[in-house]
Structure formats: C-alpha cells, structure tokens
Design a protein around this motif. Sequence first.
Motif, PDB file in Angstrom:
ATOM      1  N   THR A   1       0.826  -1.200   0.000  1.00 22.01           N
ATOM      2  CA  THR A   1       0.000   0.000   0.000  1.00 22.01           C
ATOM      3  C   THR A   1       0.866   1.258   0.000  1.00 22.01           C
ATOM      4  O   THR A   1       2.027   1.222   0.403  1.00 22.01           O
TER       5      THR A   1
ATOM      6  N   GLN B   1      -8.906  -2.366  -3.988  1.00 21.87           N
ATOM      7  CA  GLN B   1      -7.572  -1.800  -4.181  1.00 21.87           C
ATOM      8  C   GLN B   1      -6.523  -2.740  -3.598  1.00 21.87           C
ATOM      9  O   GLN B   1      -6.791  -3.466  -2.645  1.00 21.87           O
ATOM     10  N   TYR B   2      -5.347  -2.708  -4.184  1.00 19.75           N
ATOM     11  CA  TYR B   2      -4.211  -3.520  -3.744  1.00 19.75           C
ATOM     12  C   TYR B   2      -4.520  -5.014  -3.810  1.00 19.75           C
ATOM     13  O   TYR B   2      -4.071  -5.798  -2.983  1.00 19.75           O
TER      14      TYR B   2
ATOM     15  N   ASP C   1      -3.035   5.208   2.523  1.00 21.19           N
ATOM     16  CA  ASP C   1      -4.080   4.229   2.205  1.00 21.19           C
ATOM     17  C   ASP C   1      -4.165   3.192   3.321  1.00 21.19           C
ATOM     18  O   ASP C   1      -3.279   3.096   4.169  1.00 21.19           O
TER      19      ASP C   1
ATOM     20  N   PRO D   1      -5.388  -4.095   3.507  1.00 26.94           N
ATOM     21  CA  PRO D   1      -6.662  -4.240   2.793  1.00 26.94           C
ATOM     22  C   PRO D   1      -7.332  -5.586   3.110  1.00 26.94           C
ATOM     23  O   PRO D   1      -6.655  -6.606   3.269  1.00 26.94           O
TER      24      PRO D   1
END
Length: 141
Positions: A76, A130-131, A80, A84
């Motif tokens: 990340t 995301q990620y 952020d 995640p």
Amino acid sequence: MLKGIPPIISPDLIKILMEMGHGDEIVLADGNFPAASHSSRLINAHGHGVSEFLSAILEFFPLDTYVTFPVLLMDTVEGDERNPAIWKNYEDIFKKMSDFPVKIEKLERTDFYERSKSAYAIIATSERAQYANIILKKGVL
C-alpha cells in the motif's frame, strides 16, 4: 469441458499455466492495473475477481517451495489502508489450499509494476478492491 478444471479457467489460461516452468511468475491483476501495457501474454478475465482466480489456479498450480516468498503483493501507499481486507481473503485461501505455510512479500508499487513486466503472463480481472494485485511463482511437482 474437462474434468477437474474449474470453469473459470479458460483454454487460453490453462495453456499459459501449462507452458510455465519452475520459477516463472504469473500476475493476477485488479481492474486498476495497467495489464495491457505490462505484458505480451495477457489473459482477459474481465467479469471475475482475483480471489476467484486464486482459488481456481491453486487447485492445480504448485507454488515454489525453493524460494522464501512464492507470493508477492503490491504494498500500500502511505495514507491508504495498511491491510486491505482482500489480503486476509488471500491468506485464508492459501491456508485452505496450500500444503505448506505460504510466506508473502510486499513490493513497493513501482517495484511491483517492474516485476510484472518480466512475468510470464498477466491475468487482467475486473477486481474492484484496491491492492488486489498478486504474483504467484510456479513450483515443481
């Protein structure tokens, strides 16, 4: 149709996975990843997520046991979310489907992009998390 092959695995993808040799890497890319500009072997898997492919591929894809980290994630960026939720999902999949504890390395974003350029192939998904980008290194049977 073939027995034992998850239906999410297309003929093109099974060919790629079978062509790969020990140490070759494949990228499972989220919907934000610049997949087309990073690979000459691109599998269009839009309409599906990375976790779906990870589960399906691990049914028959051996991870490399000769390296410390057979799995790589895109780390990340500062500011952020540090962990995640999709990473926990991946850990659960590895625990369920792997015969050994899988160690995962995180690569800085630009390092991940560079590493992806040398991967054997990239699977471009529609993953929205995301990620969610992940690299798998092929092992031996």
